[in-house]
Design a protein around this motif. Structure first.
Motif, PDB file in Angstrom:
ATOM      1  N   PRO A 189       0.834  -1.196   0.000  1.00  0.00           N
ATOM      2  CA  PRO A 189       0.000   0.000   0.000  1.00  0.00           C
ATOM      3  C   PRO A 189       0.876   1.257   0.000  1.00  0.00           C
ATOM      4  CG  PRO A 189      -0.731  -1.554   1.681  1.00  0.00           C
ATOM      5  CD  PRO A 189       0.585  -2.050   1.157  1.00  0.00           C
ATOM      6  N   VAL A 190       0.490   2.230  -0.790  1.00  0.00           N
ATOM      7  CA  VAL A 190       1.292   3.449  -0.948  1.00  0.00           C
ATOM      8  C   VAL A 190       1.589   4.112   0.392  1.00  0.00           C
ATOM      9  CG1 VAL A 190       1.303   5.779  -1.943  1.00  0.00           C
ATOM     10  CG2 VAL A 190       0.472   3.863  -3.294  1.00  0.00           C
ATOM     11  N   ASP A 191       0.585   4.276   1.232  1.00  0.00           N
ATOM     12  CA  ASP A 191       0.819   4.945   2.514  1.00  0.00           C
ATOM     13  C   ASP A 191       1.793   4.169   3.393  1.00  0.00           C
ATOM     14  OD1 ASP A 191      -1.137   2.962   2.799  1.00  0.00           O
ATOM     15  OD2 ASP A 191      -2.177   4.011   4.418  1.00  0.00           O
ATOM     16  N   GLN A 192       1.757   2.855   3.317  1.00  0.00           N
ATOM     17  CA  GLN A 192       2.674   2.023   4.095  1.00  0.00           C
ATOM     18  C   GLN A 192       4.102   2.145   3.565  1.00  0.00           C
ATOM     19  OE1 GLN A 192       1.145  -1.903   4.725  1.00  0.00           O
ATOM     20  NE2 GLN A 192       3.115  -2.713   5.382  1.00  0.00           N
ATOM     21  N   ILE A 193       4.257   2.146   2.240  1.00  0.00           N
ATOM     22  CA  ILE A 193       5.595   2.279   1.651  1.00  0.00           C
ATOM     23  C   ILE A 193       6.180   3.658   1.955  1.00  0.00           C
ATOM     24  CG2 ILE A 193       6.866   2.428  -0.527  1.00  0.00           C
ATOM     25  CD1 ILE A 193       5.154   0.090  -1.525  1.00  0.00           C
ATOM     26  N   PHE A 194       5.362   4.712   1.885  1.00  0.00           N
ATOM     27  CA  PHE A 194       5.854   6.055   2.211  1.00  0.00           C
ATOM     28  C   PHE A 194       6.218   6.164   3.688  1.00  0.00           C
ATOM     29  CE2 PHE A 194       4.614   7.274  -1.930  1.00  0.00           C
ATOM     30  CZ  PHE A 194       5.163   8.513  -2.199  1.00  0.00           C
ATOM     31  N   ALA A 195       5.463   5.507   4.547  1.00  0.00           N
ATOM     32  CA  ALA A 195       5.726   5.577   5.989  1.00  0.00           C
ATOM     33  C   ALA A 195       6.906   4.707   6.413  1.00  0.00           C
ATOM     34  CB  ALA A 195       4.470   5.157   6.763  1.00  0.00           C
ATOM     35  N   ASP A 196       7.086   3.569   5.753  1.00  0.00           N
ATOM     36  CA  ASP A 196       8.131   2.625   6.163  1.00  0.00           C
ATOM     37  C   ASP A 196       8.692   1.888   4.954  1.00  0.00           C
ATOM     38  OD1 ASP A 196       9.812   1.121   7.783  1.00  0.00           O
ATOM     39  OD2 ASP A 196       8.247  -0.301   8.359  1.00  0.00           O
ATOM     40  N   PRO A 197       9.463   2.583   4.101  1.00  0.00           N
ATOM     41  CA  PRO A 197      10.037   1.917   2.928  1.00  0.00           C
ATOM     42  C   PRO A 197      11.042   0.859   3.360  1.00  0.00           C
ATOM     43  CG  PRO A 197      11.014   4.083   3.196  1.00  0.00           C
ATOM     44  CD  PRO A 197       9.909   3.961   4.226  1.00  0.00           C
ATOM     45  N   LYS A 198      11.041  -0.270   2.666  1.00  0.00           N
ATOM     46  CA  LYS A 198      11.921  -1.375   3.048  1.00  0.00           C
ATOM     47  C   LYS A 198      13.134  -1.517   2.129  1.00  0.00           C
ATOM     48  CE  LYS A 198       9.266  -2.817   6.397  1.00  0.00           C
ATOM     49  NZ  LYS A 198       9.642  -2.676   7.775  1.00  0.00           N
ATOM     50  N   HIS A 199      12.945  -1.372   0.828  1.00  0.00           N
ATOM     51  CA  HIS A 199      14.059  -1.568  -0.111  1.00  0.00           C
ATOM     52  C   HIS A 199      14.975  -0.343  -0.097  1.00  0.00           C
ATOM     53  CE1 HIS A 199      16.294  -2.264  -3.811  1.00  0.00           C
ATOM     54  NE2 HIS A 199      15.906  -3.533  -3.696  1.00  0.00           N
ATOM     55  N   PRO A 200      16.282  -0.531  -0.147  1.00  0.00           N
ATOM     56  CA  PRO A 200      17.202   0.611  -0.139  1.00  0.00           C
ATOM     57  C   PRO A 200      16.949   1.615  -1.273  1.00  0.00           C
ATOM     58  CG  PRO A 200      18.408  -1.390   0.324  1.00  0.00           C
ATOM     59  CD  PRO A 200      17.006  -1.812  -0.055  1.00  0.00           C
ATOM     60  N   TYR A 201      16.505   1.164  -2.431  1.00  0.00           N
ATOM     61  CA  TYR A 201      16.202   2.093  -3.518  1.00  0.00           C
ATOM     62  C   TYR A 201      14.987   2.950  -3.168  1.00  0.00           C
ATOM     63  CZ  TYR A 201      14.911   3.925  -8.096  1.00  0.00           C
ATOM     64  OH  TYR A 201      14.574   4.755  -9.131  1.00  0.00           O
ATOM     65  N   THR A 261       9.987 -10.878  -1.249  1.00  0.00           N
ATOM     66  CA  THR A 261       9.617 -11.592  -0.031  1.00  0.00           C
ATOM     67  C   THR A 261       8.815 -10.696   0.909  1.00  0.00           C
ATOM     68  OG1 THR A 261      10.524 -12.988   1.718  1.00  0.00           O
ATOM     69  CG2 THR A 261      11.753 -11.023   1.202  1.00  0.00           C
ATOM     70  N   ASP A 262       8.004 -11.293   1.753  1.00  0.00           N
ATOM     71  CA  ASP A 262       7.201 -10.538   2.717  1.00  0.00           C
ATOM     72  C   ASP A 262       8.105  -9.825   3.710  1.00  0.00           C
ATOM     73  OD1 ASP A 262       4.826 -11.420   1.559  1.00  0.00           O
ATOM     74  OD2 ASP A 262       4.654 -13.131   2.907  1.00  0.00           O
ATOM     75  N   VAL A 263       7.864  -8.520   3.897  1.00  0.00           N
ATOM     76  CA  VAL A 263       8.651  -7.722   4.837  1.00  0.00           C
ATOM     77  C   VAL A 263       7.757  -6.961   5.808  1.00  0.00           C
ATOM     78  CG1 VAL A 263      10.665  -7.497   3.350  1.00  0.00           C
ATOM     79  CG2 VAL A 263       8.826  -5.818   3.173  1.00  0.00           C
ATOM     80  N   GLY A 264       6.490  -7.199   5.750  1.00  0.00           N
ATOM     81  CA  GLY A 264       5.528  -6.531   6.620  1.00  0.00           C
ATOM     82  C   GLY A 264       4.130  -6.875   6.154  1.00  0.00           C
ATOM     83  N   PRO A 265       3.142  -6.391   6.873  1.00  0.00           N
ATOM     84  CA  PRO A 265       1.769  -6.675   6.461  1.00  0.00           C
ATOM     85  C   PRO A 265       1.496  -6.085   5.074  1.00  0.00           C
ATOM     86  CG  PRO A 265       1.822  -5.395   8.511  1.00  0.00           C
ATOM     87  CD  PRO A 265       3.220  -5.554   8.047  1.00  0.00           C
ATOM     88  N   ALA A 266       1.199  -6.934   4.129  1.00  0.00           N
ATOM     89  CA  ALA A 266       0.865  -6.534   2.754  1.00  0.00           C
ATOM     90  C   ALA A 266       2.009  -5.809   2.049  1.00  0.00           C
ATOM     91  CB  ALA A 266      -0.406  -5.680   2.741  1.00  0.00           C
ATOM     92  N   GLN A 267       3.253  -5.988   2.505  1.00  0.00           N
ATOM     93  CA  GLN A 267       4.403  -5.321   1.908  1.00  0.00           C
ATOM     94  C   GLN A 267       5.462  -6.357   1.566  1.00  0.00           C
ATOM     95  OE1 GLN A 267       5.640  -2.050   4.340  1.00  0.00           O
ATOM     96  NE2 GLN A 267       7.092  -1.260   2.862  1.00  0.00           N
ATOM     97  N   GLN A 268       6.064  -6.225   0.373  1.00  0.00           N
ATOM     98  CA  GLN A 268       7.125  -7.121  -0.071  1.00  0.00           C
ATOM     99  C   GLN A 268       8.292  -6.306  -0.614  1.00  0.00           C
ATOM    100  OE1 GLN A 268       4.963  -9.514  -2.997  1.00  0.00           O
ATOM    101  NE2 GLN A 268       5.101 -11.232  -1.576  1.00  0.00           N
ATOM    102  N   ALA A 269       9.498  -6.859  -0.484  1.00  0.00           N
ATOM    103  CA  ALA A 269      10.695  -6.231  -1.035  1.00  0.00           C
ATOM    104  C   ALA A 269      11.621  -7.312  -1.573  1.00  0.00           C
ATOM    105  CB  ALA A 269      11.426  -5.402   0.024  1.00  0.00           C
ATOM    106  N   ALA A 270      12.318  -6.988  -2.638  1.00  0.00           N
ATOM    107  CA  ALA A 270      13.301  -7.897  -3.220  1.00  0.00           C
ATOM    108  C   ALA A 270      14.681  -7.429  -2.762  1.00  0.00           C
ATOM    109  CB  ALA A 270      13.201  -7.884  -4.744  1.00  0.00           C
TER     110      ALA A 270
END
Length: 113
Positions: A11-23, A77-86
């Protein structure tokens, strides 16, 4: 996406609040607003897409790069609720994270390898 590969989903708000991938973290750190006092950028250059590098396509620019990042492509891979990062920083991406690497949280930080 980075260099033709999906590197993070959620989800966009989740990625903006807690981005997981270094890029993703680098992109968000380089946004400009009225409060911006310092410009940030991602060091290096994007890879050649006609002859992409082996392994993670972001490895040459990543502040968390590990030796195996240049050899293998990380799985989404799963990195949080409804969030994935490679990214190999997260269990399940295909390689173990070495003891001297800390999975980033909050503001991006460089980690020595």
């Amino acid at each position: 996406m980075y260099a033709g590969r999906i590197i993070e989903t959620g989800p966009v708000d989740q990625i903006f609040a807690d981005p997981k991938h270094p890029y993703t973290r680098g992109l968000l750190a380089s946004t400009v607003s009225l409060e911006t006092t310092e410009l940030h950028s991602i060091p290096g250059y994007p890879p050649d897409l006609l002859e992409p590098p082996r392994g993670c396509r972001f490895a040459a620019r990543c502040p968390y790069v590990m030796p195996h990042c240049h050899d293998a492509d990380p799985a989404l891979t799963d990195v949080g609720p409804a969030q994935q990062a490679a990214c190999f920083l997260y269990p399940g991406a295909g390689q173990a994270v070495p003891d001297n690497i800390t999975v980033p949280s909050g503001e991006p930080q460089k980690v020595g390898v």
